[in-house]
Write an enzyme that holds these catalytic residues in place. Structure first.
Site, PDB file in Angstrom:
ATOM      1  N   ARG A   3      -1.503  -1.600   3.996  1.00  0.00           N
ATOM      2  CA  ARG A   3      -0.844  -2.308   4.797  1.00  0.00           C
ATOM      3  C   ARG A   3      -0.821  -1.872   6.199  1.00  0.00           C
ATOM      4  O   ARG A   3      -0.730  -2.570   7.237  1.00  0.00           O
ATOM      5  CB  ARG A   3       0.536  -2.853   4.055  1.00  0.00           C
ATOM      6  CG  ARG A   3       0.456  -3.650   2.927  1.00  0.00           C
ATOM      7  CD  ARG A   3       1.732  -3.981   2.390  1.00  0.00           C
ATOM      8  NE  ARG A   3       2.457  -4.934   3.028  1.00  0.00           N
ATOM      9  CZ  ARG A   3       3.546  -5.436   2.836  1.00  0.00           C
ATOM     10  NH1 ARG A   3       4.502  -5.039   1.965  1.00  0.00           N
ATOM     11  NH2 ARG A   3       4.335  -6.128   3.595  1.00  0.00           N
ATOM     12  N   CYS A   7       9.661  -0.331   7.189  1.00  0.00           N
ATOM     13  CA  CYS A   7       8.612  -0.644   6.280  1.00  0.00           C
ATOM     14  C   CYS A   7       8.434  -2.024   6.555  1.00  0.00           C
ATOM     15  O   CYS A   7       8.215  -2.405   7.658  1.00  0.00           O
ATOM     16  CB  CYS A   7       9.542  -0.400   4.939  1.00  0.00           C
ATOM     17  SG  CYS A   7      11.123  -1.435   4.716  1.00  0.00           S
TER      18      CYS A   7
END
Length: 280
Positions: free
Chosen positions: A180, A236
């Site tokens: 990611r 995050c």
């Protein structure tokens, strides 16, 4: 800063100090928001009360602020007082295993000034593996009084992140998986990649091969490329999986560690913000 406790420690705590202890179950699945509460009702650690990521530990998403904005703090502190938490209460939080949701509640309690908050190493699974009691009884807890003593320096917003990235006064880390981070996959958001300048530290790498929290020495080695004198901003996707990294950094002796609650989901909500896909 050691806040991780074993199932045996918790069992002894409940045997001798149950009246001064609140246990919180935070099990949750991002792909099934009812799964955690259902699991709690099917069986939980004695005395545990359930708190939900979406309903209790986050506000509703808006145009900006990320997918899991911080909850309204007046409402949050009222909720924790309602389940029996005051500043003298020992709070032990658990997840299914060592997942991100328990650390999110740990961070929130730390942010509002609670100093006696612990995480159960290995979570519910570790408790069951020890053969300890599981119950379906929902406890009745006495309401307490909790006056927040905010540690406001523990969080930063997008403007502060931009300023500190521009002037180089802080190091930003991204806690998501490498795939990611590099933009190779993105199951949650319309854009893939990371905030330009962010370094990669996957949150699950703070655990050992058995899935338990690494000790201080190993955490220091894990974060060895970072300077303990620097300000570290942790991000995050939406400010949840960053929380284990915040705790791990503090446990490793980093003193100036801050959470960017909005994280990548907040960053990409502004069309003008660039996204990077190369290693940094």
């Amino acid at each position: 800063m050691s806040v991780v406790v074993s199932p045996t420690w918790l069992k002894e705590q409940l045997a001798h100090h149950a009246d001064k202890t609140v246990v919180v179950d935070t099990r949750f699945k991002l792909t099934d928001e009812d799964a955690g509460r259902k699991a709690y009702l099917e069986g939980h650690i004695p005395y545990a009360i359930y708190l939900d990521l979406n309903k209790d530990l986050s506000a509703k998403p808006a145009k900006h602020g990320g997918n899991h904005p911080l909850p309204d703090m007046d409402m949050f502190t009222a909720k924790i007082a309602n389940i029996g938490i005051d500043h003298e209460t020992t709070v032990v939080i658990y997840d299914q295993q060592n997942d991100m949701f328990a650390a999110r509640l740990w961070w929130l309690l730390y942010y509002v000034g609670h100093d006696h908050v612990y995480l159960l190493d290995g979570g519910f699974d570790a408790w069951v593996e020890q053969g300890y009691e599981v119950t379906t009884e929902v406890p009745k807890l006495e309401q307490a009084n909790f006056t927040p003593q905010y540690r406001e320096n523990e969080a930063v917003d997008i403007e502060e992140v931009k300023k500190k990235l521009t002037n180089g006064s802080a190091t930003l880390i991204d806690s998501r998986s490498r795939e990611r981070y590099l933009g190779k996959t993105e199951p949650m958001y319309a854009k893939a990649g990371h905030i330009p300048g962010a370094k990669h530290f996957f949150w699950k790498d703070i655990f050992d091969k058995d899935g338990k929290w690494k000790d201080t020495k190993d955490l220091e080695a894990h974060f060895g490329s970072l300077d303990k004198e620097d300000e570290i901003i942790v991000s995050c996707g939406s400010g949840v999986s960053a929380c284990p990294n915040v705790l791990a950094l503090k446990s490793a002796g980093f003193r100036n560690v801050k959470l960017y609650p909005g994280s990548f989901s907040d960053w990409i909500s502004y069309e003008e913000n660039d996204v990077e896909t190369k290693e940094e």
